[in-house]
Each structure stands twice: as structure tokens, then as C-alpha cells.
Scaffold this motif. Structure first.
Motif, PDB file in Angstrom:
ATOM      1  N   GLY A  88      35.549 -28.993   5.954  1.00  0.00           N
ATOM      2  CA  GLY A  88      35.473 -28.345   7.175  1.00  0.00           C
ATOM      3  C   GLY A  88      35.680 -29.131   8.523  1.00  0.00           C
ATOM      4  O   GLY A  88      36.320 -28.613   9.542  1.00  0.00           O
ATOM      5  N   THR A  89      35.190 -30.365   8.489  1.00  0.00           N
ATOM      6  CA  THR A  89      35.656 -31.213   9.882  1.00  0.00           C
ATOM      7  C   THR A  89      37.048 -31.425   9.883  1.00  0.00           C
ATOM      8  O   THR A  89      37.591 -31.313  11.076  1.00  0.00           O
ATOM      9  CB  THR A  89      34.665 -32.357   9.529  1.00  0.00           C
ATOM     10  OG1 THR A  89      33.304 -31.825   9.618  1.00  0.00           O
ATOM     11  CG2 THR A  89      34.767 -33.022  10.697  1.00  0.00           C
ATOM     12  N   LEU A  90      37.373 -31.909   8.547  1.00  0.00           N
ATOM     13  CA  LEU A  90      38.891 -32.244   8.773  1.00  0.00           C
ATOM     14  C   LEU A  90      39.873 -31.014   9.218  1.00  0.00           C
ATOM     15  O   LEU A  90      40.765 -31.015   9.875  1.00  0.00           O
ATOM     16  CB  LEU A  90      39.199 -32.640   7.402  1.00  0.00           C
ATOM     17  CG  LEU A  90      38.676 -34.079   6.929  1.00  0.00           C
ATOM     18  CD1 LEU A  90      39.060 -34.410   5.578  1.00  0.00           C
ATOM     19  CD2 LEU A  90      38.931 -35.072   7.960  1.00  0.00           C
ATOM     20  N   VAL A  91      39.649 -29.951   8.599  1.00  0.00           N
ATOM     21  CA  VAL A  91      40.252 -28.571   9.056  1.00  0.00           C
ATOM     22  C   VAL A  91      39.998 -28.274  10.476  1.00  0.00           C
ATOM     23  O   VAL A  91      41.146 -28.021  11.320  1.00  0.00           O
ATOM     24  CB  VAL A  91      39.884 -27.282   8.093  1.00  0.00           C
ATOM     25  CG1 VAL A  91      40.487 -26.111   8.719  1.00  0.00           C
ATOM     26  CG2 VAL A  91      40.198 -27.805   6.849  1.00  0.00           C
ATOM     27  N   ALA A  92      38.906 -28.449  11.029  1.00  0.00           N
ATOM     28  CA  ALA A  92      38.490 -27.995  12.508  1.00  0.00           C
ATOM     29  C   ALA A  92      39.190 -29.065  13.319  1.00  0.00           C
ATOM     30  O   ALA A  92      39.649 -28.688  14.444  1.00  0.00           O
ATOM     31  CB  ALA A  92      37.028 -27.846  12.701  1.00  0.00           C
ATOM     32  N   GLY A  93      39.178 -30.362  12.843  1.00  0.00           N
ATOM     33  CA  GLY A  93      39.950 -31.394  13.626  1.00  0.00           C
ATOM     34  C   GLY A  93      41.522 -31.370  13.662  1.00  0.00           C
ATOM     35  O   GLY A  93      41.969 -32.334  14.200  1.00  0.00           O
ATOM     36  N   GLY A  94      41.909 -30.556  12.619  1.00  0.00           N
ATOM     37  CA  GLY A  94      43.512 -30.412  12.755  1.00  0.00           C
ATOM     38  C   GLY A  94      44.118 -31.366  11.761  1.00  0.00           C
ATOM     39  O   GLY A  94      45.382 -31.636  11.922  1.00  0.00           O
ATOM     40  N   GLN A  95      43.344 -32.246  10.784  1.00  0.00           N
ATOM     41  CA  GLN A  95      43.927 -32.989  10.123  1.00  0.00           C
ATOM     42  C   GLN A  95      44.526 -32.372   9.032  1.00  0.00           C
ATOM     43  O   GLN A  95      45.110 -33.167   8.124  1.00  0.00           O
ATOM     44  CB  GLN A  95      43.044 -34.180   9.731  1.00  0.00           C
ATOM     45  CG  GLN A  95      42.714 -35.038  11.192  1.00  0.00           C
ATOM     46  CD  GLN A  95      41.729 -36.165  10.721  1.00  0.00           C
ATOM     47  OE1 GLN A  95      42.042 -37.341  10.190  1.00  0.00           O
ATOM     48  NE2 GLN A  95      40.382 -36.113  11.221  1.00  0.00           N
ATOM     49  N   LEU A  96      44.012 -31.312   8.559  1.00  0.00           N
ATOM     50  CA  LEU A  96      44.306 -30.559   7.400  1.00  0.00           C
ATOM     51  C   LEU A  96      44.850 -29.311   7.767  1.00  0.00           C
ATOM     52  O   LEU A  96      44.193 -28.549   8.540  1.00  0.00           O
ATOM     53  CB  LEU A  96      43.352 -30.201   6.428  1.00  0.00           C
ATOM     54  CG  LEU A  96      42.306 -31.418   5.733  1.00  0.00           C
ATOM     55  CD1 LEU A  96      41.302 -30.702   4.776  1.00  0.00           C
ATOM     56  CD2 LEU A  96      43.461 -32.332   4.823  1.00  0.00           C
ATOM     57  N   ALA A  97      46.206 -28.792   7.210  1.00  0.00           N
ATOM     58  CA  ALA A  97      46.741 -27.647   7.644  1.00  0.00           C
ATOM     59  C   ALA A  97      46.152 -26.491   6.923  1.00  0.00           C
ATOM     60  O   ALA A  97      46.110 -25.481   7.542  1.00  0.00           O
ATOM     61  CB  ALA A  97      48.290 -27.689   7.377  1.00  0.00           C
ATOM     62  N   ARG A  98      45.542 -26.647   5.974  1.00  0.00           N
ATOM     63  CA  ARG A  98      44.875 -25.442   5.174  1.00  0.00           C
ATOM     64  C   ARG A  98      43.857 -25.964   4.334  1.00  0.00           C
ATOM     65  O   ARG A  98      43.809 -27.211   4.020  1.00  0.00           O
ATOM     66  CB  ARG A  98      46.017 -24.782   4.329  1.00  0.00           C
ATOM     67  CG  ARG A  98      46.695 -25.428   3.557  1.00  0.00           C
ATOM     68  CD  ARG A  98      47.459 -24.743   2.574  1.00  0.00           C
ATOM     69  NE  ARG A  98      48.344 -25.434   1.642  1.00  0.00           N
ATOM     70  CZ  ARG A  98      48.673 -25.002   0.567  1.00  0.00           C
ATOM     71  NH1 ARG A  98      48.114 -23.956  -0.008  1.00  0.00           N
ATOM     72  NH2 ARG A  98      49.290 -25.754  -0.373  1.00  0.00           N
ATOM     73  N   THR A  99      43.061 -25.361   3.764  1.00  0.00           N
ATOM     74  CA  THR A  99      42.119 -25.436   2.659  1.00  0.00           C
ATOM     75  C   THR A  99      41.723 -24.335   1.825  1.00  0.00           C
ATOM     76  O   THR A  99      42.147 -23.176   2.378  1.00  0.00           O
ATOM     77  CB  THR A  99      40.878 -26.335   3.140  1.00  0.00           C
ATOM     78  OG1 THR A  99      40.106 -26.535   2.221  1.00  0.00           O
ATOM     79  CG2 THR A  99      40.000 -25.031   4.011  1.00  0.00           C
ATOM     80  N   ASP A 100      41.123 -24.244   0.669  1.00  0.00           N
ATOM     81  CA  ASP A 100      40.852 -23.218   0.067  1.00  0.00           C
ATOM     82  C   ASP A 100      39.337 -22.600   0.489  1.00  0.00           C
ATOM     83  O   ASP A 100      38.606 -22.889   0.105  1.00  0.00           O
ATOM     84  CB  ASP A 100      40.695 -23.504  -1.375  1.00  0.00           C
ATOM     85  CG  ASP A 100      40.505 -22.350  -2.278  1.00  0.00           C
ATOM     86  OD1 ASP A 100      40.173 -21.237  -1.950  1.00  0.00           O
ATOM     87  OD2 ASP A 100      40.903 -22.421  -3.538  1.00  0.00           O
ATOM     88  N   ASN A 101      39.370 -21.738   1.525  1.00  0.00           N
ATOM     89  CA  ASN A 101      38.245 -21.269   2.125  1.00  0.00           C
ATOM     90  C   ASN A 101      37.531 -20.038   1.547  1.00  0.00           C
ATOM     91  O   ASN A 101      36.703 -19.569   1.979  1.00  0.00           O
ATOM     92  CB  ASN A 101      38.675 -20.855   3.636  1.00  0.00           C
ATOM     93  CG  ASN A 101      39.556 -19.772   3.999  1.00  0.00           C
ATOM     94  OD1 ASN A 101      40.133 -19.335   2.737  1.00  0.00           O
ATOM     95  ND2 ASN A 101      39.922 -19.290   5.110  1.00  0.00           N
TER      96      ASN A 101
END
Length: 509
Positions: A88-101
Motif C-alpha cells: 500500500g505504501t508503494l502504491v500510494a507513493g506512486g512507485q507501483l502503477a497498480r496492485t491487486d486490491n
């Protein structure tokens, strides 16, 4: 930016979903703040996540990272949220374009970014399956355990970097597969019923106990074979069904006693706590309420050796789980219910020195000493034990001459046939699957006595001084003996044999 992922927390042996919400504020010092009633292990995840992210080749976002674990009014315990918080930290920080939420994420992170095993993975997979969640990410060490649950894809990850690669599509998400049938057939018992030589009467009694699910107490001098008989009881009980195996595995997983890489408990549990066990360890509880020995013995056997040495508080605490098949643990911040449907096997010496009735050595105890000794395990607990089995010492020469008796597999077939009769008898009745759990109304319905049988039990109660509480125990035992004989109606000989197993109720005992 904001991100939302899902993990799970536990209440008893049941898991419930937890939303892991991550928001990053550009202002403020760089830190991770956790809210949502986290315990100390959860709060410490801030430092684990920070190190795991940087050591996995990513960068911690600038600013304050706020992590909310919802619902916020239920206490969260343990390190299993680390993986979800990091992603979640990587997604919120913009380092991951997507994740399986939509998937559940479970895993404790090491400082180098590797994923450590967690407790309760199978419970999380069960909750995911019931709620229609398609995927669960768990540590590779827990993957086989979780994969026994049908209807959900279990993805095993060994590092944060691997989890990132999977959720971004850079690595394949290969679900872990296990062969349920093969698992159920795996392994075998390391002891056998025919190891016990010369104790034909005691072995017959243990067969009856297994057939009806009856609690027993074995009374005999040291070295007479009480522990041998108890350890072999699980080998003659009906094999675990898949649902029973799932239940037992869930409890052992939550307690951290499943074993790394294990998938499923396929043999009935046998728990043997020492007599100095504390009440919380026996019943369950602690600062973070968890399963005790009575729950770890669920669908199996709880063996209490040297019963008279157990503290009275511990023995009295067994009353609820024996009566209800479950235990409720209440603490200031939590109240949980745990299953505890087990067979109790207790063992005790006949007197303080242990040699009353022993041909090898004379007893030196006075009648008052014997009475005081036996009073330690009398009363409400004894009232919930159906069978009192006398185990006499066997002469060495008789052991050598004794013929090898039936194997565990042979005895189990007879026990299973009797259990099948009981399952059909109680098929429409909840929480009753064997004769030992019959209520008073069920006894009246299924344990009708003819005139000869009724006269015999009345005579036995009068002449032997049996207590009134012994009546229903004798009748239930007779019903089980009749089932073993495949007789629809209880007969006089069934009552006569059942009376033998109430020796501690006799007025002269």
C-alpha cells in the motif's frame, strides 16, 4: 495519494477482513503512523516496512505515511499486516502503477524484504473463500496450508520484490496446488493397538469408549499400561473427515503449532499436558486470547496423566468444554469462542502409593489416605466421565504368552461401524454425533429398557450403592455396546457390561 488493500485479523479461530488504507501527506517529517487499534507487534511494523522497502530496491515516499486498519474498533494483533502495508505504501507513493486490491495479503516482512511465515493462513483462506475473494497472497511457508481451501487461488511469495512483480504482472501468479486425497491418505500411526499385551479387558473398554466417544478414567498401579492404552486411542478412532481436518488445522495454525510447510492435520490430535499446566494454557487465554490444550485437542484426545496431581482449579475449568464442546474466553478487550470437542482420557493411581491391588507390591496406605487421594478427582469432573476402567498390572510371563490382539486398523473398522449407526441415529440433531453427547430426552427416545434390563440396572444401583448420576452414564454405555454388537435393542448383557465401568461411583470405592 491514497491506496487500499486487504488483509485479515482473527477472532478466535475465525478470520475477518481488514482494510489497510494508506495515505501519504507531502508535508511533515518522513514517518509511518499506524491507527486502528494496533498492538505493539503491529506498531513495530513501521520500522520493518521501512527497511524492507529500501532493501528491496524501492524508496520510501517523502512525507508522513498514515496507515489505517479498519474496522478501527477491533484490536489488531501480530505482524501479518506487514506485506499489505508495504504494498500500500508503494502504491500510494506512486512507485507501483497498480496492485491487486481485491486480494487478501498476509505476511511478516524481514528487514531485508523477505517474507516470514505467519499464523492462521488457513483461516484467512477460508474467509476469503466464503466471501468470494479470488486470491490470497501468503508466505511460501504457509502456501500449502492455505491451498487446501477450495474456491480461492493461493499465491506464495518469498519476498516483497516477488509480491511486487506478481501484482504488476511482471511475474506469473501461479497458484499453489495440493492433492487433497493424497494428503488425507498420507502418513500413518507410529503406534498400534496390538502393542498392548495382556490387557484384554482394558482394550475392550477402550474400544467401547472410542465407539461412543465416551470420556474415560484409567485407574491402576504404575507400569500397568495406562499411558500405552491412552496413546493408542487415536489409532482406533474413526479417521478424520476433511471438514474435521480443516477445523483441527485451523486451530493448530492459529496457535503456531502446525509446522513450517505443513498442509493439513490428517491424524487426530493427541494432547498430553503436564500436571503443572496453568489454567490459561489448559483452557486458552493469555494477554492475547488464544487456543489452549482443550482446543488443540479438538476432534482428538486430551490425556491427563496423574489426574490427582492437577490443581483443582484446572480440573474445574474443564467442566464447560466437556459439557458444551466449546470454551468462551473473556478479557477486557476481547471475548472469543473456541471449539473444544475432544475425548478426555484421565489416568490415576488407585491410592497415594499406587500399589492398591498390585500383586507386585503391598499397599501401605490407610483407608483415610485413599479416601482423601480419590477425593481430588471426584465430584463435577468425575460426573462427566462415562467410564471408569480398572487397569491391573500384568505379569511378565503372561505378557510373553499373550497372543497378539487385533490391530488398530481392525478395531477401527468395528468402531467406525458403530459410529455410522450413531450418525444415522442423530442425523437431524445438531451437535450430537455420538452416544456420549445424548441429552436426557435423547436417552429416553433411543435407550428404552425392557423389563429384564430395567430390573438389572435397578438392582445394580441398590446393591452396589451407585449414585443417581451413574444411571444415564450406564444407559449411554449400554447403547454403545449394543451398537458394537449391531443390535437395535439394548439387552440385559449390555447393561451388565456397562455397570462394570462405574467402579468409582460405588459406595465402597
Amino acid at each position: 495519494m491514497f491506496a487500499r488493500l486487504f488483509s485479515t485479523a482473527f477472532e478466535g479461530v475465525e478470520a475477518y477482513p481488514v482494510e489497510v488504507e494508506v495515505d501519504i501527506r507531502s508535508s511533515g517529517k518522513s514517518e509511518i503512523a499506524l491507527v486502528g487499534l494496533p498492538d505493539a507487534a503491529v506498531r513495530e511494523s513501521a520500522e520493518r516496512v521501512r527497511s524492507a522497502i529500501t532493501n528491496s530496491g524501492f524508496s520510501m515516499p517523502r512525507g508522513k505515511v498514515i496507515v489505517n486498519l479498519a474496522p478501527a474498533d477491533r484490536r489488531k494483533e501480530g505482524p501479518l499486516f506487514d506485506l499489505a502495508i508495504a504494498l500500500g505504501t508503494l502504491v500510494a507513493g506512486g512507485q507501483l502503477a497498480r496492485t491487486d486490491n481485491s486480494a487478501y495479503m498476509l505476511g511478516e516482512l524481514s528487514l531485508d524484504g523477505s517474507v516470514r511465515p505467519v499464523k492462521g493462513a488457513i483461516s484467512a483462506a477460508l474467509t476469503a473463500s466464503r466471501r468470494g475473494v479470488e486470491r490470497v497472497f501468503v508466505p511460501v511457508q504457509n502456501a500449502r496450508e492455505a491451498a487446501v481451501v477450495e474456491g480461492v487461488d493461493v499465491i506464495g511469495v518469498d519476498s516483497l520484490a516477488k509480491a511486487v512483480a506478481i501484482v504488476t504482472g511482471k511475474a506469473p501468479a501461479d497458484p499453489v496446488k495440493v492433492d487433497i486425497k493424497k494428503l488425507m491418505d498420507e502418513g500413518g500411526d507410529d503406534v498400534d493397538f496390538n502393542d498392548v499385551r495382556g490387557q484384554s479387558a482394558a482394550k475392550r473398554a477402550m474400544t467401547i469408549a472410542a465407539a461412543g466417544g465416551h470420556n474415560v478414567i484409567l485407574v491402576g498401579p504404575p507400569g500397568s499400561g495406562k499411558t500405552m492404552l491412552a496413546r493408542r486411542l487415536p489409532t482406533i478412532l474413526p479417521s478424520l473427515t476433511f471438514d474435521e481436518a480443516i477445523e483441527a488445522t485451523s486451530i493448530h495454525s492459529l496457535a503456531g503449532q502446525l509446522g513450517t510447510g505443513s498442509a493439513l492435520l490428517t491424524r487426530r490430535p493427541f494432547r498430553h499436558p503436564h500436571h503443572n499446566v496453568s489454567v490459561p494454557a489448559l483452557i486458552g487465554g493469555g494477554q492475547v486470547p488464544g487456543p489452549g490444550e482443550v482446543s488443540l485437542a479438538h476432534n482428538g484426545v486430551l490425556f491427563l496423566d496423574e489426574l490427582a496431581e492437577f490443581p483443582r482449579s484446572g480440573l474445574e475449568s474443564l467442566r464447560q468444554p466437556l459439557e458444551d464442546g466449546g470454551v468462551t474466553i473473556s478479557r477486557v478487550g476481547a471475548k472469543i469462542s473456541l471449539p473444544s470437542q475432544f475425548m478426555l482420557v484421565a489416568a490415576a493411581n488407585p491410592c497415594p502409593c499406587g500399589h492398591l491391588g498390585d500383586f507386585r507390591k503391598s499397599c501401605k496406605c490407610s483407608p483415610s489416605q485413599i479416601a482423601r487421594y480419590r477425593s481430588r478427582f471426584s465430584g463435577p469432573l468425575l460426573d462427566r466421565i462415562d467410564m471408569h476402567i480398572e487397569v491391573s498390572a500384568v505379569k511378565v510371563k503372561d505378557m510373553g504368552l499373550a497372543k497378539e490382539g487385533p490391530s488398530s486398523a481392525d478395531v477401527r473398522k468395528k468402531v467406525q461401524a458403530a459410529r455410522d449407526i450413531q450418525l444415522e441415529r442423530f442425523r437431524d440433531i445438531k451437535r450430537v454425533n455420538c452416544n456420549s453427547r445424548m441429552t436426557s430426552s435423547l436417552i429416553r427416545e433411543h435407550c428404552r429398557l425392557d423389563n429384564d434390563s430395567n430390573k438389572l440396572i435397578q438392582m445394580a444401583m441398590d446393591q452396589l450403592g451407585l449414585s443417581a448420576r451413574a444411571y444415564s452414564r450406564i444407559v449411554k454405555l449400554a447403547r454403545t455396546i449394543a451398537d458394537l454388537d449391531e443390535k437395535r435393542d439394548m439387552q440385559r448383557n449390555h447393561i451388565a457390561e456397562a455397570v462394570q465401568y462405574r467402579t468409582l461411583d460405588r459406595s465402597d470405592a
